[in-house]
Design an enzyme around this catalytic site. Structure first.
Site, PDB file in Angstrom:
ATOM      1  N   HIS A   1      14.422  30.842  -2.822  1.00 10.82           N
ATOM      2  CA  HIS A   1      14.201  31.557  -1.556  1.00 10.82           C
ATOM      3  C   HIS A   1      14.012  33.038  -1.917  1.00 10.82           C
ATOM      4  O   HIS A   1      14.571  33.517  -2.899  1.00 10.82           O
ATOM      5  CB  HIS A   1      15.451  31.373  -0.689  1.00 10.82           C
TER       6      HIS A   1
ATOM      7  N   ASP B   1      22.987  30.362  -5.632  1.00  9.06           N
ATOM      8  CA  ASP B   1      22.704  30.539  -4.216  1.00  9.06           C
ATOM      9  C   ASP B   1      23.047  29.228  -3.513  1.00  9.06           C
ATOM     10  O   ASP B   1      22.309  28.242  -3.607  1.00  9.06           O
ATOM     11  CB  ASP B   1      21.216  30.894  -4.063  1.00  9.06           C
TER      12      ASP B   1
ATOM     13  N   GLN C   1      22.093  26.488   0.965  1.00 12.26           N
ATOM     14  CA  GLN C   1      21.704  25.165   1.466  1.00 12.26           C
ATOM     15  C   GLN C   1      22.653  24.051   1.031  1.00 12.26           C
ATOM     16  O   GLN C   1      22.455  22.898   1.402  1.00 12.26           O
ATOM     17  CB  GLN C   1      20.275  24.823   0.995  1.00 12.26           C
TER      18      GLN C   1
ATOM     19  N   LYS D   1      24.456  28.894   8.508  1.00  9.03           N
ATOM     20  CA  LYS D   1      23.925  27.569   8.129  1.00  9.03           C
ATOM     21  C   LYS D   1      25.059  26.543   8.051  1.00  9.03           C
ATOM     22  O   LYS D   1      24.827  25.346   7.968  1.00  9.03           O
ATOM     23  CB  LYS D   1      23.204  27.656   6.781  1.00  9.03           C
TER      24      LYS D   1
ATOM     25  N   CYS E   1      10.113  31.424   3.407  1.00  4.43           N
ATOM     26  CA  CYS E   1      10.597  32.490   2.505  1.00  4.43           C
ATOM     27  C   CYS E   1      10.606  32.009   1.058  1.00  4.43           C
ATOM     28  O   CYS E   1      11.563  32.276   0.314  1.00  4.43           O
ATOM     29  CB  CYS E   1      11.986  32.977   2.911  1.00  4.43           C
TER      30      CYS E   1
END
Ligand code: PLP
Length: 427
Positions: A143, A220, A223, A246, A384
């Site tokens: 991303h 990261d 997600q 999220k 993104c």
């Protein structure tokens, strides 16, 4: 202090992670009032949780409770309200530390979102360790939040950004990743789960490769945390980041976890109030972690909301959530295979329930608009991840992403809406 009531899925929560029961999705759905509404006269089918997830009532209630009964600025007050609000924020820190398997609650830094967490590492750690001729390694599926900060850092420092390739299924080339970890590599930053392909990266192995070479690893987790149990220590990375919104929490709060010994040696990112030890005309000394990285008044309500969101998913059980989403993904893949002219970008064997659709002769934006008229909310665009779009030679995709509150009827509605789109376009 009052604790907001549990929602419809309360009985199930009591069983929590120990339960081997299936997720009771019908009960879960009742916890999310928005799912009962209609759009364009059709029942809402929400398939955009990878962008931002809907909120259960308990999260909103926790925030209301703070604002209506306990609100004051935190950390500095000696009066009752301030102490209560402070306690609620620090409780959320404890919950977040336990949620990520952190060894030390001081390793949890509250920021605005994953983007800010990644920038914090790039600015504070990166600008003090990356020098001319050094390298930073990312993957081709990042991303922009985990790409641009490193690209800018490298440009500023005269360093080189290396990009580990992926294959046509969207699987990372692990051998190449390892080869790209050179003696000049200072940082490797990689996503746990791709927000476009759904690929689940072998972050444990990648972190081990980094550790063996003295490379600092940044994962990261934007997600991953809503969909599976995450243990930062077991992953073996040095930094882990995610966004509250999220994870069924409010937008406005994110988390940076970092190893205490690394954080302690890092200079502040933002300076000002709340992060100092003492300020004199001659100079300033800084507070210990985590306060050193939490300058200014934080989003108190959002932090409390995040704590409630963590309670919520922990109560349902991350394993139950993951099992449900796996089944639903398999169901969706089987159903989508019957839609003519449709292909899926991202077919990694280890894949989360993120489905990027490309439909012959229908632009993803048109597809998104038609699906919306059918009540189906998906996201169209580059998500993104423009370098990734370039890799697959597409400008955009239409992405359906599943979460704990989706069920087979949502997938059926998606498939029916795709057929409507095909008929409209004569595709
Ligand atoms: N990383 C990944 C993989 C994402 O999917 C996103 C958001 O979509 C981010 C980082 C950035 O999250 P935020 O916009 O909340 O900072």
């Amino acid at each position: 202090m009052s604790t907001p009531q549990a929602g419809e899925a309360g009985a199930q929560r009591a069983e929590g992670e120990r339960s081997s029961r299936k997720l009771d999705v019908a009960a879960v759905r009742k916890d999310f009032p928005i799912l009962a509404r209609e759009v364009h006269g059709k029942p809402l089918v929400f398939l955009d949780s990878a962008s931002s997830a809907q909120k259960p009532r308990v999260v909103v209630d926790a925030m209301s409770d703070l604002y209506l009964r306990h609100y004051a600025n935190i950390h500095r007050g000696v009066y009752q309200l301030s102490m209560e609000a402070t306690q609620m924020v620090e409780d959320a820190r404890d919950k977040t530390a336990a949620f990520l398997g952190a060894a030390d609650r001081r390793e949890i830094i509250f920021v605005r979102n994953a983007t800010e967490a990644l920038n914090l590492v790039a600015y504070s750690y990166g600008r003090h360790h990356v020098e001319r001729g050094d390298e930073v390694l990312v993957t081709h599926m990042e991303h922009h939040a985990n790409f641009v900060p490193w690209q800018v850092l490298c440009e500023e420092r005269g360093a080189t950004l290396r990009v580990a390739p992926i294959d046509d299924r969207g699987v990372l080339d692990l051998e190449e990743f390892e080869k790209l970890l050179s003696p000049r590599t200072k940082i490797a930053a990689f996503t746990h789960i791709s927000n476009v392909l759904g690929t689940i990266n072998p972050v444990e192995e990648m972190s081990r490769m980094c550790r063996e070479r003295g490379v600092v690893s940044v994962v990261d987790g934007a997600q991953s945390v809503p969909h599976q149990r995450v243990d930062a220590l077991a992953i073996g990375c040095d930094f882990f980041t995610f966004s509250g919104h999220k994870l069924f929490g409010p937008s406005g709060v994110g988390v940076l976890w970092g190893r205490a010994e690394i954080l302690e040696a890092m200079p502040p990112f933002l300076t000002g109030g709340s992060m100092i030890e003492s300020v004199r005309l001659e100079g300033t000394t800084f507070a210990d972690i985590p306060q050193r990285f939490e300058a200014g008044t934080p989003d108190i309500g959002c932090i409390v909301g995040l704590g409630a969101a963590i309670d919520y998913v922990e109560g349902l059980g991350l394993d139950a959530i993951q099992a449900h989403e796996r089944e639903l993904l398999a169901y969706a893949e089987a159903k989508l295979a019957d839609v003519p002219g449709l292909s899926i970008l991202g077919t990694a064997p280890q894949k989360a329930a993120v489905i990027s659709l490309v439909m012959d002769d229908i632009h993803p934006h048109d597809l998104g608009t038609i699906l919306d008229r059918e009540g189906v909310a998906i996201r169209s665009g580059h998500h993104c991840a423009q370098p990734l779009m370039e890799r697959f030679d597409v400008a955009a995709t239409a992405r359906a992403s599943l979460a704990l509150y989706n069920d087979e009827s949502d997938v059926d509605a998606l498939v029916a809406a795709l057929h409507v789109a095909r008929e409209m376009f004569g595709a």
